[in-house]
Write a protein that holds these residues in place. Structure first.
Motif, PDB file in Angstrom:
ATOM      1  N   SER A 169      47.839  35.103  47.375  1.00 57.20           N
ATOM      2  CA  SER A 169      46.995  35.608  46.284  1.00 57.20           C
ATOM      3  C   SER A 169      47.835  35.969  45.071  1.00 57.20           C
ATOM      4  N   GLU A 193      39.476  36.102  45.966  1.00 55.49           N
ATOM      5  CA  GLU A 193      39.521  36.318  47.413  1.00 55.49           C
ATOM      6  C   GLU A 193      38.220  36.913  47.942  1.00 55.49           C
ATOM      7  N   ASP A 209      40.572  31.020  46.208  1.00 54.25           N
ATOM      8  CA  ASP A 209      41.312  31.900  47.107  1.00 54.25           C
ATOM      9  C   ASP A 209      40.411  32.164  48.312  1.00 54.25           C
TER      10      ASP A 209
HETATM   11 MG   LIG Z   1      45.158  36.737  49.730  1.00 55.27          MG
END
Ligand SMILES: [Mg+2]
Ligand SMILES: Nc1ncnc2c1ncn2[C@@H]1O[C@H](COP(=O)(O)OP(=O)(O)OP(=O)(O)O)[C@@H](O)[C@H]1O
Lengths: 426, 253
Positions: free
Chosen positions: B52, B90, B166
């Motif tokens: 990330s 994410e 993500d």
């Molecule tokens: Mg991550």
């Protein structure tokens, strides 16, 4: 431009759907309605009216200042901690547009709530009630006067050498303070003269008056008698003063000679025909009053000035939120607000003479800098004038509006734009 | 600048620091990476390996401590680079009081689409992620999977050339996971460049052309999926050296 309006309307939608706008509206209108019953003045109609105007609109302005400041610090910092800011920052939008749109949205919300409050005030007021321009004599600024006094003081051979070594800035500040409160003594049968800058229209109208407050060296009540003469171009007005010291008196002027009204300068003379000398502070105790438009217009101008005050608070809050985390930004903003309200009185109470202690001196220096920096916020509140039916001058409104609604927000938005992408919650 | 290279990282390092500026963790440590036009690139690695963080530097959301990050040959913060980008974070962060339709309209506006274009694009995307029935409900009340679809749709709203995903399938049920994989393949077939991270090696194996495996912020392996020989999982375990939760994650899905 498209993005600006999208972010702008998103903020408004949030305020509407979270009911915070509704709550603010209800609270403000309720306060406007209730305030006149809560603050009972000195018994006179004017007194209670002034008090009601001051506290009702003042209360709403304070409520808005605090709640908008809180929302402003959260508008970027809150988005960031909700991790939504990144979704905006990766879009093709200038960061400054994000900051400006958020500022504009919050100011609009504040302006809307304030408009509702102002409407309540308008409904219960006589909008045509006349207001007056309150003019002060044309004098050098206290600073200019201080510089002149300083030069005289330095070139005077009698000035002790030790005094001449004092720090120039400190002496100048002291002298400027003195200039503001400088007394002018008018002996029996002598004449004092002040010039005013008047607009021709208000000089043509009837209803000129002079407001005076005399005092004497002994701080006791004493009769004051005198004659006033006002000359604008070829026209003459006169009035007679019969009052006691310490009391404010308003003397209506009667036109005694018709003539051209030109040049824009009015010359006012006061001849003391009483038994003893009297004193007054020309920067504080003598005003020429001339008729202006009605309370309705004054209310509108006060509204604009209040919105300008909210704008700079919002811009400041958004800026803080762009660079700091939300709790820190909110804390900083509130401290700044308190400092801006308190620092002028701190400075007044601790004059330079106390600067002997090094620590005190540092504290005072910081306070003074803070007062200087927050001056546009603390000095803005126009309610004093509004409640006294003193005309809030149009150019004054224009100046504060451009400074606080255009330039300051632009600069703060620019700084916010620099900080915004450099601090992202991950 | 070579237009064929969409993302390029050279010697990129990211050191997070605490309040006193003492380094706490080297999240990314000397990473070189380039993603070519039309490629589906998978960034794999165990939790905390820096996936990330790498993505956030590519997007210009984080400044690298050292090294150079370019998107379309420009700084990721330049407007023209951002105009060609779509990003799915994410977790699906939403404006809870907006409806699904309003959310897409909002991002369409930020991408410079007019109201009409935005409405058309929104309708298209709602159909694509199968959210037409709930389009007028506030996303605050959406389930994790529904929110994920809204987030995916809003990443696509500006017809990006580069899509950064993500963990695109996190929070999705197996059917939806399959749909998302098919969607990614379809987008890639249309020439979109895609950078994605995933825990699920099977997913990566299905859709990625090329993968890079990160561990402790360093690239431990890079290669074309087709040339790996064995399964990606064996390869991964050999490189990272422990089963960790990848096996578990695969098992659960
Ligand atoms: Mg991550
Ligand atoms: N804002 C931050 N401040 C301090 N450390 C951070 C920050 N963000 C990430 N880290 C650290 O950097 C390392 C890499 O984190 P990152 O989120 O990039 O991992 P990841 O590969 O995406 O993990 P996951 O698979 O769990 O999503 C971790 O050790 C993490 O604790």
């Amino acid at each position: 431009m498209n993005s600006f309006w999208r972010i702008f309307s998103l903020e408004l939608t949030a305020a509407v759907r979270s009911k915070s706008l509704l709550l603010l509206l209800i609270a403000s209108v309720a306060w406007m309605v209730a305030a006149p019953f809560l603050f009972v003045g000195d018994g006179t109609v004017e007194g209670s009216r002034a008090l009601a105007v001051h506290y009702s609109l003042g209360g709403v302005a304070a409520l808005l200042a605090v709640s908008l400041l809180a929302s402003a610090t959260g508008s970027i910092a809150g988005e960031r901690s909700a991790k939504r800011l990144q979704l905006t920052l990766v879009r093709p939008v200038h960061y400054i547009v994000v900051a400006l749109a958020k500022m504009a949205a919050l100011v609009s919300l504040g302006a809307l709530v304030l408009a509702a409050a102002t409407a309540v005030e308008a409904c219960r007021s006589d909008l045509s009630r006349p207001c007056r321009h309150v003019l002060s004599p044309i004098l050098p600024t206290p600073r200019e006067e201080a510089v002149m006094a300083y030069e005289a003081f330095m070139s005077n051979p009698d000035t002790p050498a030790a005094a001449k070594r004092a720090k120039k800035q400190v002496v100048l500040r002291l002298l400027a303070q003195r200039a503001l409160d400088r007394y002018e003594t008018i002996g029996t049968n002598s004449v004092a003269k002040w010039n005013f800058k008047v607009e021709e229209a208000s000089a043509q109208a009837d209803g000129l008056a002079v407001r005076l407050r005399f005092t004497n060296a002994y701080d006791i009540r004493q009769d004051v008698r005198g004659e006033l003469l006002l000359r604008i171009g070829g026209s003459l007005w006169s009035g007679s003063v019969s009052n006691i010291t310490q009391a404010v008196v308003e003397v209506p002027l009667v036109r005694i000679r018709e003539g051209t009204v030109c040049c824009g300068t009015a010359e006012l003379t006061f001849r003391n025909i009483g038994g003893s000398a009297v004193m007054l502070r020309p920067r504080r105790d003598v005003n020429l009053l001339s008729p202006a438009d009605g309370f309705g217009w004054n209310l509108i101008r006060a509204y604009v000035e209040l919105v300008a005050m909210l704008s700079i608070l919002v811009a400041f809050g958004v800026f803080l939120g762009a660079g700091l985390g939300r709790p820190v930004a909110l804390f900083t903003a509130i401290v700044a607000l308190i400092v801006s309200e308190m620092s002028p009185s701190v400075i007044e109470q601790y004059p330079d003479e106390l600067e002997t202690d090094r620590l005190d001196a540092i504290g005072l220096y910081i306070t003074r800098a803070a007062a200087e920096a927050t001056h546009p916020i603390s000095s803005l509140v126009p309610l004093e004038k509004l409640s006294e039916d003193a005309c809030i001058e149009r150019r004054e409104v224009l100046r504060t509006a451009t400074a606080n609604m255009v330039f300051a927000p632009l600069i703060l938005a620019l700084l916010a734009a620099l900080a915004m992408p450099r601090k992202v919650e991950v | 600048m070579n237009e064929e290279i969409v993302i390029s990282l050279k010697g990129v390092r990211k050191t997070f620091r605490d309040f006193w500026l003492r380094p706490t963790v080297n999240a990314v440590d000397g990473l070189d990476l380039s993603v070519r036009r039309g490629e589906v690139f998978g960034l794999l690695g165990p939790n905390g390996s820096g996936k990330s963080t790498t993505i956030k530097m590519i997007l210009g959301l984080l400044d690298p401590t050292a090294g150079e990050v370019l998107m379309f040959g420009r700084s990721p913060r330049s407007l023209s680079a951002r105009a060609r980008l779509g990003y799915l974070p994410e977790l699906s962060y939403m404006h809870p009081f907006l409806t699904a339709r309003e959310t897409l309209m909002y991002y369409a506006g930020l991408c410079g689409l007019s109201r009409n274009e935005g409405a058309k694009r929104t309708a298209e995307l709602l159909a694509m992620v199968k959210l037409e029935d709930v389009a007028n409900r506030a996303v605050g009340g959406f389930s994790k999977g529904m929110a994920r679809r809204v987030a995916l749709a809003s990443a696509l709203v500006g017809r990006p050339e580069l899509l950064v995903l993500d963990e695109p399938t996190s929070g999705l049920d197996p059917v939806s996971t399959k749909e998302v994989k098919m969607l990614v393949k379809a987008l890639a077939a249309n020439g979109m460049t895609i950078l994605m991270t995933s825990h699920l090696l099977a997913d990566a194996e299905d859709v990625c052309d090329r993968v890079m495996i990160l561990n402790h912020g360093k690239a431990v392996a890079e290669g074309r999926v087709a040339e790996l020989g064995g399964s990606l999982e064996d390869f991964f375990l050999a490189k990272v050296g422990s089963a960790d939760e990848f096996v578990l994650a695969d098992f659960l899905s």
